[in-house]
Design a protein around this motif. Structure first.
Motif, PDB file in Angstrom:
ATOM      1  N   HIS A 104      -1.333   1.849  -9.580  1.00  0.00           N
ATOM      2  CA  HIS A 104      -2.238   2.692  -8.809  1.00  0.00           C
ATOM      3  C   HIS A 104      -3.250   1.784  -8.123  1.00  0.00           C
ATOM      4  N   VAL A 162       1.221   3.674  -6.021  1.00  0.00           N
ATOM      5  CA  VAL A 162       1.782   2.939  -4.882  1.00  0.00           C
ATOM      6  C   VAL A 162       3.117   2.270  -5.192  1.00  0.00           C
ATOM      7  N   GLY A 190       2.930   5.824  -1.342  1.00  0.00           N
ATOM      8  CA  GLY A 190       1.560   5.349  -1.182  1.00  0.00           C
ATOM      9  C   GLY A 190       1.447   3.886  -0.809  1.00  0.00           C
ATOM     10  N   LYS A 228      -4.438   5.992  -6.364  1.00  0.00           N
ATOM     11  CA  LYS A 228      -3.183   6.550  -5.836  1.00  0.00           C
ATOM     12  C   LYS A 228      -1.988   5.724  -6.307  1.00  0.00           C
TER      13      LYS A 228
END
Length: 107
Positions: A15, A21, A43, A19
């Motif tokens: 993250h 990724v 992401g 978010k």
């Protein structure tokens, strides 16, 4: 005949800024590094990829002062690894490198 059991490789979701990724799948160790395959998630943006590429270049160049901005920016964004084992294991690695479908990190 005895059957040998092996556990599946460790997996983490990386993250950045809260978010998800990418997924890191453990492939081995080169102490103090944990070596992984990196599978990007939606992401994983081109901007984030460029930032990690700048960090890789800084490392290859011996971390000159004028290239340290990328490492600082990645840290400021907040990288967290969350183990994909159904537990709440999560931690902030000291540093993570991502390049060409591979990742390595230090805890």
């Amino acid at each position: 005949m005895e059957q040998e059991y092996t556990s599946p490789p460790d997996q983490w979701t990386m993250h950045v800024g809260g978010k998800p990724v990418g997924t890191l799948i453990s492939e081995g160790f080169d102490q103090p590094w944990i070596l992984c395959r990196f599978d990007p998630m939606p992401g994983w943006s081109s901007q984030l990829q460029d930032l990690f590429e700048a960090q890789n270049e800084a490392a290859r160049s011996g971390f000159p002062a004028d290239q340290m901005w990328s490492i600082k920016e990645i840290r400021e964004k907040g990288v967290e690894l969350r183990r994909n084992s159904g537990t709440e294991d999560r931690f902030t690695p000291l540093i993570v490198y991502v390049e060409n479908g591979k990742a390595r990190f230090r805890g």
